[in-house]
Design an enzyme around this catalytic site. Structure first.
Site, short mmCIF file in Angstrom:
data_model
loop_
_atom_site.label_atom_id
_atom_site.label_comp_id
_atom_site.label_asym_id
_atom_site.label_seq_id
_atom_site.Cartn_x
_atom_site.Cartn_y
_atom_site.Cartn_z
N SER A 18 0.81 -1.23 0.00
CA SER A 18 0.00 0.00 0.00
C SER A 18 0.84 1.27 0.00
O SER A 18 0.53 2.23 0.69
CB SER A 18 -0.95 0.06 1.21
OG SER A 18 -1.69 -1.10 1.29
N LYS A 21 2.48 1.35 -5.35
CA LYS A 21 3.23 0.70 -6.44
C LYS A 21 2.54 0.89 -7.78
O LYS A 21 3.19 1.09 -8.80
CB LYS A 21 3.31 -0.81 -6.17
CG LYS A 21 4.65 -1.23 -5.61
CD LYS A 21 4.80 -2.73 -5.66
CE LYS A 21 3.63 -3.41 -5.10
NZ LYS A 21 3.38 -4.56 -4.63
N GLY A 22 1.20 0.80 -7.75
CA GLY A 22 0.44 0.92 -9.00
C GLY A 22 0.65 2.27 -9.66
O GLY A 22 0.79 2.38 -10.88
N ASP A 75 -5.38 -1.65 -10.36
CA ASP A 75 -4.20 -1.00 -10.96
C ASP A 75 -4.30 -0.91 -12.48
O ASP A 75 -3.72 -0.01 -13.09
CB ASP A 75 -2.92 -1.72 -10.55
CG ASP A 75 -2.45 -1.25 -9.18
OD1 ASP A 75 -2.65 -0.05 -8.88
OD2 ASP A 75 -1.92 -2.05 -8.42
N GLY A 361 -22.90 -1.72 -7.32
CA GLY A 361 -22.88 -2.52 -6.10
C GLY A 361 -23.68 -3.79 -6.26
O GLY A 361 -24.41 -3.98 -7.24
N CYS A 388 -24.72 1.90 -12.98
CA CYS A 388 -25.08 0.48 -12.96
C CYS A 388 -26.15 0.22 -11.90
O CYS A 388 -27.31 0.48 -12.15
CB CYS A 388 -23.84 -0.39 -12.75
SG CYS A 388 -24.12 -2.07 -13.33
N GLU A 412 -32.73 -9.39 -7.68
CA GLU A 412 -31.50 -9.60 -6.93
C GLU A 412 -31.76 -9.41 -5.41
O GLU A 412 -31.12 -10.05 -4.59
CB GLU A 412 -30.42 -8.59 -7.38
CG GLU A 412 -29.08 -8.76 -6.66
CD GLU A 412 -28.01 -7.75 -7.09
OE1 GLU A 412 -28.29 -6.86 -7.91
OE2 GLU A 412 -26.87 -7.87 -6.60
N ARG A 472 -25.67 -8.49 -13.90
CA ARG A 472 -26.49 -9.68 -14.21
C ARG A 472 -27.97 -9.32 -14.36
O ARG A 472 -28.75 -10.10 -14.83
CB ARG A 472 -26.44 -10.67 -13.04
CG ARG A 472 -25.17 -11.45 -12.94
CD ARG A 472 -25.31 -12.58 -11.92
NE ARG A 472 -24.02 -12.88 -11.35
CZ ARG A 472 -23.09 -13.59 -11.98
NH1 ARG A 472 -23.32 -14.08 -13.18
NH2 ARG A 472 -21.92 -13.80 -11.41
N HIS A 519 -20.67 1.23 -16.86
CA HIS A 519 -19.77 1.94 -15.93
C HIS A 519 -18.93 2.97 -16.68
O HIS A 519 -17.82 2.66 -17.10
CB HIS A 519 -18.84 0.95 -15.23
CG HIS A 519 -19.54 0.05 -14.26
ND1 HIS A 519 -19.73 0.39 -12.95
CD2 HIS A 519 -20.11 -1.16 -14.43
CE1 HIS A 519 -20.38 -0.58 -12.33
NE2 HIS A 519 -20.63 -1.54 -13.21
N GLU A 521 -17.27 5.26 -15.54
CA GLU A 521 -16.06 5.65 -14.79
C GLU A 521 -14.79 4.96 -15.28
O GLU A 521 -13.69 5.43 -15.00
CB GLU A 521 -16.26 5.39 -13.28
CG GLU A 521 -16.36 3.94 -12.84
CD GLU A 521 -17.78 3.39 -12.83
OE1 GLU A 521 -18.63 3.92 -13.58
OE2 GLU A 521 -18.04 2.41 -12.09
N1 GLN Z 1 -25.99 -5.88 -8.84
C1 GLN Z 1 -26.41 -5.29 -10.09
C2 GLN Z 1 -26.39 -6.28 -11.23
O1 GLN Z 1 -25.69 -7.29 -11.16
C3 GLN Z 1 -25.58 -4.08 -10.43
C4 GLN Z 1 -24.18 -4.42 -10.75
C5 GLN Z 1 -23.22 -3.26 -10.69
O2 GLN Z 1 -23.54 -2.21 -10.14
N2 GLN Z 1 -22.04 -3.43 -11.25
O3 GLN Z 1 -27.03 -6.09 -12.23
#
Ligand code: GLN
Length: 547
Positions: A18, A21-22, A75, A361, A388, A412, A472, A519, A521
């Protein structure tokens, strides 16, 4: 035909983990690239997992997703942000991948009746992967960062791979040891003994460092540099300081002050083709001067403030890039949504923010609070950006509060919901049933088409985009028409129109209420912020200026 010369730089850690290094491996790539070389960065992780996709990000940092869907160590994101070179599967090695490949080959009788040994077959496979990555990238210089610290048992096959390559081609393979100089408060001066021990650890596996990078709060003193250079018989110019810096983007600039690029090229016997780090240097100094602040809340389940910087590193960097570009300094606040589940009156604290982001998440915990926060942001015109999971949350909030489907949920979080507005993607059903979880989500880059007149289309200024995914679940097709009728706009869809990739509210209704199933980001760069982050941040700044 003579084989084209290629160089390899192994970046290994000593003393402790920590220490960045990256960032150092990324910065090494950046400065060599700025001298006109084609570089590739690789990461080798010691764990037996095949990839980072099955590892808890709260402890091990973000799972970075590549164009080809590789679920990798964070990284790889740093490498992309620094060098703008796209990392693919080849750029990422784990112990698990190495063993899986050797065992597969053994099952295919590819070892011609020989027994297969940990030594030399495991390090040989590591060497094969490093060389394959070099070939694929056609890199002139390949930088391989090893996770962990010298002296660790599991690092041995990887260090042996470096030794094999170096003994075969000593002029082409270099070892950079990143060490940490401790300054005990009682003494108030830097001590090099732990670094000396790390060097001895390297000797014991047949490796000499070619460079020692001294991480520390302050620059290494010349006495310390001299001691280390004596211990490893290196010219003093090869002992490089890496003190704490204002932002990670200072690290390449600082390396140039230490002449690292020049000395590195000299050691590799390579000429400097040209040198241009000016854009980068300008950014690093601009960041320090920015005074105006924009307050952005990252809203999710319980945040361990120490580790969340790693867990959400690409989100944080994307906010940074967009804000800096607009001459603002982001103040990021971490908002735990579980408290809203207990006490909704606390939601009004969101008014103090200029905008909120609900990041990606997994799992049910905290989602009820996120849905409440998304609904509050909609009603109170607080800029909202969902990444997401964040898009799924805003869609659920809309279904519950505008369509009045009070029990709307994602399968989910609640398999028995009467209104599965977010549902398992068709091709995921079998996978979940068979517990086929590793590397089986919808992963990597997919194209999408944008709707004319939408906020998304305005942000990207084009009609077709490609972004990276990892999920998913998706918006259930059965609910699309009713959601649209109620005012939610699906402004980005898969080219066949089946998958909803972006949801938003029109500008006339809300200044910025938008979520992406992908995503964004992962594709933001310090000098080229992501257009959706820029548009969101502009909305945040507008709110700030209005209030
Ligand atoms: N848990 C959600 C899904 O699998 C969102 C995934 C995420 O935010 N990367 O669709």
């Amino acid at each position: 035909m003579q084989k084209k010369e290629t160089k390899y730089i192994f970046v290994v850690g000593g003393v402790m983990s920590s220490v960045g290094k990256g960032i150092i491996a990324s910065s090494t790539g950046k400065i060599l690239q700025s001298r006109g070389y084609k570089v590739a960065n690789m990461k080798a992780d010691m764990y037996v997992n095949i990839d980072a996709g099955t590892i808890r990000p709260a402890e091990h940092g973000e799972v970075f997703v590549g164009e080809d869907g590789v679920e990798a160590d964070q990284d790889l994101g740093n490498y992309e942000r620094f060098t703008n070179q796209i990392s693919l599967r080849d750029n990422y090695i784990t112990t698990g991948q190495v063993y899986a490949e050797v065992i597969k080959r053994e099952r295919n009788l590819e070892y011609g009746g020989e027994d297969v040994e940990v030594y030399p077959d495991i390090p040989k496979e590591i060497v094969r992967r490093i060389e394959a990555c070099q070939k694929k990238n056609e890199s002139e210089i390949t930088i391989i960062e090893y996770g962990g610290t010298v002296g660790e048992y599991q690092l041995l096959p990887f260090l042996e791979a470096a030794r094999m390559m170096k003994s075969k081609s000593p002029k082409d393979v270099f070892i950079v040891l990143i060490s940490y100089l401790l300054t005990p408060t009682l003494l108030g001066e830097q001590k090099s003994k732990p670094t000396q021990h790390a060097i001895t650890d390297l000797y014991s596996v047949g490796l000499n460092p070619d460079f020692v990078i001294c991480r520390a709060e302050e620059s290494a003193t010349s006495d310390i540099k001299r001691t280390i250079s004596n211990v490893c018989s290196l010219p003093i110019e090869r002992i490089i300081s890496a003190p704490d810096v204002y932002s990670i983007y200072d690290v390449p600039v600082n390396f140039e002050k230490e002449n690292f690029g020049t000395v590195l090229l000299k050691a590799m016997n390579l000429p400097s083709r040209h040198k241009d780090l000016s854009d980068w240097t300008a950014l690093a100094s601009k960041i320090k001067k920015i005074k105006k602040e924009v307050r952005i809340g990252i809203v999710g389940k319980y945040f361990n403030l120490k580790s969340c910087k790693d867990t959400y590193i690409s989100v944080i960097e994307s906010i940074n890039h967009a804000s800096w570009n607009l001459n603002y300094k982001p103040q990021i606040l971490w908002i735990d949504t579980e408290k809203y589940e207990k006490d909704q009156s606390k939601l009004s604290e969101l008014d103090e923010l200029d905008g909120i982001i609900v990041p990606g998440g997994f799992g049910k915990r905290g989602t009820e609070g996120m849905i409440l926060a998304a609904d509050y942001a909609r009603r109170n015109k607080i800029p909202y950006f969902g990444l997401c999971l964040g898009m799924q949350i805003m869609t659920l909030a809309y279904a519950r509060n505008v369509l009045n489907l009070k029990q709307a949920n994602s399968t989910e979080f609640d398999l028995n919901t009467p209104d599965p507005v977010i549902a398992t993607m068709a091709d995921q059903v079998e996978k979940i049933k068979n517990k086929n979880y590793g590397g089986s989500m919808r992963l990597g880059a997919y194209p999408a088409n944008l709707k004319e007149g939408s906020i998304a289309k305005g942000a990207y200024s084009k009609a077709k985009i490609s972004e990276r995914h990892r999920h998913r679940y998706e918006v259930n097709t059965k609910y699309i028409a009713v959601l649209e009728k109620a005012g939610l706009v699906f402004s980005g869809t898969s080219p066949n129109g089946v998958l909803m990739e972006i949801a938003e509210l029109p500008k006339a209704v809300h200044p910025f209420y938008l979520g992406t199933q992908f995503h964004p980001e992962f594709k933001s760069r310090p000098l080229v912020p992501h257009p959706l982050f820029t548009t969101f941040t502009k909305a945040c700044i507008n709110k700030k200026l209005r209030s």
